[in-house]
Enzyme design. Structure first.
Site, PDB file in Angstrom:
ATOM      1  N   ASP A  97     -16.991 -13.116  -7.200  1.00  0.00           N
ATOM      2  CA  ASP A  97     -18.338 -12.613  -7.506  1.00  0.00           C
ATOM      3  C   ASP A  97     -19.427 -13.420  -6.799  1.00  0.00           C
ATOM      4  OD1 ASP A  97     -17.008 -13.987  -9.959  1.00  0.00           O
ATOM      5  OD2 ASP A  97     -19.119 -14.394 -10.337  1.00  0.00           O
ATOM      6  N   GLU A 120     -13.511 -24.031  -4.382  1.00  0.00           N
ATOM      7  CA  GLU A 120     -12.729 -22.909  -4.910  1.00  0.00           C
ATOM      8  C   GLU A 120     -12.808 -21.756  -3.916  1.00  0.00           C
ATOM      9  OE1 GLU A 120     -14.444 -21.208  -8.443  1.00  0.00           O
ATOM     10  OE2 GLU A 120     -12.566 -20.255  -9.028  1.00  0.00           O
ATOM     11  N   TRP A 164     -15.051 -16.887 -24.057  1.00  0.00           N
ATOM     12  CA  TRP A 164     -13.947 -16.283 -23.295  1.00  0.00           C
ATOM     13  C   TRP A 164     -13.287 -17.305 -22.416  1.00  0.00           C
ATOM     14  CZ3 TRP A 164     -14.247 -16.489 -18.063  1.00  0.00           C
ATOM     15  CH2 TRP A 164     -15.516 -16.714 -17.502  1.00  0.00           C
ATOM     16  N   HIS A 189      -6.202 -19.587  -6.889  1.00  0.00           N
ATOM     17  CA  HIS A 189      -5.881 -19.330  -8.302  1.00  0.00           C
ATOM     18  C   HIS A 189      -4.455 -18.833  -8.471  1.00  0.00           C
ATOM     19  CE1 HIS A 189     -10.176 -18.353  -9.906  1.00  0.00           C
ATOM     20  NE2 HIS A 189     -10.180 -19.402  -9.117  1.00  0.00           N
ATOM     21  N   HIS A 226     -12.360 -22.585 -19.395  1.00  0.00           N
ATOM     22  CA  HIS A 226     -13.270 -21.462 -19.681  1.00  0.00           C
ATOM     23  C   HIS A 226     -14.104 -21.650 -20.947  1.00  0.00           C
ATOM     24  CE1 HIS A 226     -12.204 -19.013 -16.305  1.00  0.00           C
ATOM     25  NE2 HIS A 226     -10.934 -19.008 -16.606  1.00  0.00           N
ATOM     26  N   ARG A 241      -5.084 -23.963  -8.629  1.00  0.00           N
ATOM     27  CA  ARG A 241      -5.466 -23.872 -10.037  1.00  0.00           C
ATOM     28  C   ARG A 241      -4.360 -23.139 -10.775  1.00  0.00           C
ATOM     29  NH1 ARG A 241     -10.465 -20.440 -12.794  1.00  0.00           N
ATOM     30  NH2 ARG A 241      -8.896 -18.826 -12.987  1.00  0.00           N
ATOM     31  N   GLU A 248     -20.444 -24.198 -13.502  1.00  0.00           N
ATOM     32  CA  GLU A 248     -20.520 -22.913 -12.793  1.00  0.00           C
ATOM     33  C   GLU A 248     -21.556 -21.979 -13.406  1.00  0.00           C
ATOM     34  OE1 GLU A 248     -16.341 -21.685 -13.268  1.00  0.00           O
ATOM     35  OE2 GLU A 248     -17.073 -19.998 -14.431  1.00  0.00           O
ATOM     36  N   ASN A 285     -22.554 -11.582 -11.885  1.00  0.00           N
ATOM     37  CA  ASN A 285     -21.442 -10.783 -12.405  1.00  0.00           C
ATOM     38  C   ASN A 285     -21.777 -10.118 -13.744  1.00  0.00           C
ATOM     39  OD1 ASN A 285     -18.854  -9.797 -12.451  1.00  0.00           O
ATOM     40  ND2 ASN A 285     -17.843 -11.768 -12.750  1.00  0.00           N
ATOM     41  N   GLU A 330     -11.500 -28.100 -15.911  1.00  0.00           N
ATOM     42  CA  GLU A 330     -12.811 -27.461 -15.720  1.00  0.00           C
ATOM     43  C   GLU A 330     -13.303 -26.826 -17.011  1.00  0.00           C
ATOM     44  OE1 GLU A 330     -12.473 -24.531 -12.671  1.00  0.00           O
ATOM     45  OE2 GLU A 330     -14.153 -23.376 -13.458  1.00  0.00           O
ATOM     46  N   ASP A 368      -8.610 -24.467 -15.631  1.00  0.00           N
ATOM     47  CA  ASP A 368      -9.915 -24.024 -16.140  1.00  0.00           C
ATOM     48  C   ASP A 368      -9.815 -23.728 -17.631  1.00  0.00           C
ATOM     49  OD1 ASP A 368     -12.416 -22.937 -16.524  1.00  0.00           O
ATOM     50  OD2 ASP A 368     -12.338 -21.620 -14.771  1.00  0.00           O
ATOM     51  N   TYR A 419      -7.918 -13.966 -20.067  1.00  0.00           N
ATOM     52  CA  TYR A 419      -8.698 -13.938 -18.836  1.00  0.00           C
ATOM     53  C   TYR A 419      -8.124 -14.919 -17.807  1.00  0.00           C
ATOM     54  CZ  TYR A 419     -12.471 -14.212 -15.552  1.00  0.00           C
ATOM     55  OH  TYR A 419     -13.200 -14.177 -14.387  1.00  0.00           O
ATOM     56  N   ARG A 466     -19.850 -28.164 -10.385  1.00  0.00           N
ATOM     57  CA  ARG A 466     -19.287 -26.824 -10.169  1.00  0.00           C
ATOM     58  C   ARG A 466     -20.346 -25.772  -9.815  1.00  0.00           C
ATOM     59  NH1 ARG A 466     -15.247 -24.459  -8.998  1.00  0.00           N
ATOM     60  NH2 ARG A 466     -14.985 -22.958 -10.673  1.00  0.00           N
ATOM     61  N   HIS A 472     -18.442 -23.453  -7.247  1.00  0.00           N
ATOM     62  CA  HIS A 472     -17.841 -22.234  -7.798  1.00  0.00           C
ATOM     63  C   HIS A 472     -17.627 -21.217  -6.681  1.00  0.00           C
ATOM     64  CE1 HIS A 472     -18.376 -18.879 -11.057  1.00  0.00           C
ATOM     65  NE2 HIS A 472     -17.122 -19.277 -10.991  1.00  0.00           N
TER      66      HIS A 472
HETATM   67  O1  KDG Z   1     -18.442 -14.495 -13.132  1.00  0.00           O
HETATM   68  C1  KDG Z   1     -17.537 -15.297 -13.788  1.00  0.00           C
HETATM   69  C2  KDG Z   1     -16.393 -15.685 -12.911  1.00  0.00           C
HETATM   70  O2  KDG Z   1     -16.871 -16.112 -11.705  1.00  0.00           O
HETATM   71  C3  KDG Z   1     -15.595 -16.767 -13.570  1.00  0.00           C
HETATM   72  O3  KDG Z   1     -14.731 -16.177 -14.442  1.00  0.00           O
HETATM   73  C4  KDG Z   1     -14.745 -17.494 -12.650  1.00  0.00           C
HETATM   74  O4  KDG Z   1     -14.377 -19.316 -14.192  1.00  0.00           O
HETATM   75  C5  KDG Z   1     -14.343 -18.859 -13.068  1.00  0.00           C
HETATM   76  C6  KDG Z   1     -13.910 -19.697 -11.977  1.00  0.00           C
HETATM   77  O5  KDG Z   1     -13.666 -20.862 -12.212  1.00  0.00           O
HETATM   78  O6  KDG Z   1     -13.835 -19.186 -10.855  1.00  0.00           O
HETATM   79 MG    MG Z   2     -14.374 -21.512 -14.061  1.00  0.00          MG
END
Ligand code: KDG
Ligand code: MG
Length: 412
Positions: free
Chosen positions: A326, A349, A412, A122, A222, A147, A272, A37, A246, A220, A159, A293, A322
């Site tokens: 993407d 997921e 992020w 999600h 992040h 999630r 991930e 991605n 996560e 998540d 995000y 993950r 994951h």
């Molecule tokens: O490429 C990054 C995404 O796949 C990511 O933002 C997704 O954190 C993510 C998730 O748990 O699917």
């Molecule tokens: Mg994630």
């Protein structure tokens, strides 16, 4: 069975995908996913310039030897670009081996350990009513595990919140099909960890009050918290019985997970953005995580994913691969075959691809009643329609990034 042709196909139906297609001298084809991605063209170039020339004439049956050759002979090991490239070759060779044997790949990995695999989707919302609607929508789609991502008071755009889509510059783009944003520069979002830590437990309390204690809920982080902040969040979420928390910290600091672990029984999922089995070595051995993950696409393919899960099984650690959009339908199928075969499957997921993507990639995979299955076609069960793929040239798209109130760049 020698590799005669290797093609790198870049297409952008709902979002960008990089696919490797191998053809053998006896006419079998295999597909591999190399989508990274926001850095897609780097992998496409690594494959075209440095991997394709090495593959022509190789024995397509030698999956492990080819993996080791690509990993070790480059001298420069690991890293997402290298490992996504190796992953694509590994998947394509498993696809070919399955087709040659007339069996789905999961049969070659030991056969099915279950009938079907639980998936999670999600749900998100800036405010509670919108979040509840999103959870109900996912239940209607069949999801039984969800999630939950929420807006935070005082922060404009975060995000992972679907309603952020449709903002200027991103009109008409669905979050689930393309969480990255098309355009020359990544979008800037804002962040405040103290507000987030105060707000998230209130959201999970409201979700449990509305939907009851049964439904598995995930969240998540992040990579945004320090170990101490993550410990605090894990502890404050304990009453709401999460399936997992996560990416609570940026996992480069693996020792930080020890601190989190000492303070909370909320299960932890990480990995991930990991590229190799070695990234999980201490986390698994020290039992600092509960779910792996990794994604087949960013982890060197099917072969290492099976290995890390066999290692994790010794510590009762389960899979939670994951599965955002993407990961292409090829990469997704690859990890469904692994998930079906291993004993220590946890959850998968599953963000659903859009219609254009599904027209480019014909898939044997099924999703019904909240459960996934890779199907029983020989190989991975995915074919690529090159005419459809050709309709969608690459478009620049980047994930957003964060800045704190004082302008500091944050995770992020
Ligand atoms: O490429 C990054 C995404 O796949 C990511 O933002 C997704 O954190 C993510 C998730 O748990 O699917
Ligand atoms: Mg994630």
């Amino acid at each position: 069975m020698r590799i005669e042709k290797a093609e790198v196909i870049v297409t952008s139906p709902d979002r960008n995908f990089v696919t490797l297609k191998l053809t053998t001298d006896d006419g079998l084809t295999g597909l591999g996913d190399a989508t990274l991605n926001g850095r897609e063209l780097a992998v496409a170039s690594y494959l075209s310039e440095h991997v394709v020339p090495l593959l022509i004439g190789r024995d397509a049956a030698q999956i492990e030897d080819t993996w080791q050759f690509l990993y070790r002979s480059a001298y420069w090991r690991r890293g997402p670009v290298t490992m996504a490239s190796i992953a694509a070759v590994d998947m394509a060779l498993w696809d070919i081996k399955g087709k040659a044997a007339g069996m789905p790949v999961y049969q070659l990995l030991g056969g099915a350990s279950r009938d079907r695999m639980m998936a999670y989707g999600h749900a998100s919302g800036k405010e509670l009513p919108e979040l509840f609607d999103s959870i109900r929508h996912h239940q209607e789609l069949g999801y039984r595990s969800i999630r939950v991502q929420t807006g935070v008071p005082g922060l404009e755009s975060i995000y992972g919140i679907a309603s952020n889509k449709g903002l200027p510059g991103n009109e008409g783009v669905r979050y689930d099909h393309e969480p990255a944003q098309r355009g020359a520069l990544p979008a800037q979002e804002d962040w405040d960890t103290r507000s987030y830590l105060r707000h998230v437990p209130t959201v999970f309390e409201a979700v449990r009050n509305e939907f009851g204690p049964e439904m598995p809920l995930l969240h998540d982080g992040h990579h945004r918290m320090t170990p101490l902040q993550a410990a605090k969040l894990g502890k404050s979420l304990e009453p709401y019985d999460l399936f997992w928390l996560e990416d609570c910290t940026p996992a480069e600091n693996q020792e930080g997970l020890r601190l989190v672990r000492q303070h909370t029984t909320t299960p932890l999922a990480i990995g991930e953005i990991f590229n190799t089995v070695w990234d999980f070595q201490s986390l698994i051995k020290e039992q600092l995580i509960d779910y792996v993950r990794a994604a087949s696409t960013h982890f060197g393919g099917i072969s290492p994913l099976k290995k890390v899960m066999d290692y994790a099984a010794m510590y009762q650690i389960r899979s939670g691969f994951h599965g955002p959009t993407d990961i292409s339908p090829v990469g997704f199928a690859a990890q469904l075959h692994v998930g079906l075969a291993i004993h220590n499957y946890g959850i998968q997921e599953y963000m659903q691809h859009g219609d254009k993507t599904n027209a480019v990639f014909e898939q044997a995979m099924t999703f019904a009643d909240g459960y996934l299955h890779p199907g029983n076609k020989p190989g991975l069960g995915v074919e690529l329609d090159t005419d459809e793929a050709g309709k969608y040239p690459y478009e620049t798209a980047y994930l957003p990034y964060n800045r704190l109130a004082d302008g500091t760049v944050h995770d992020w």
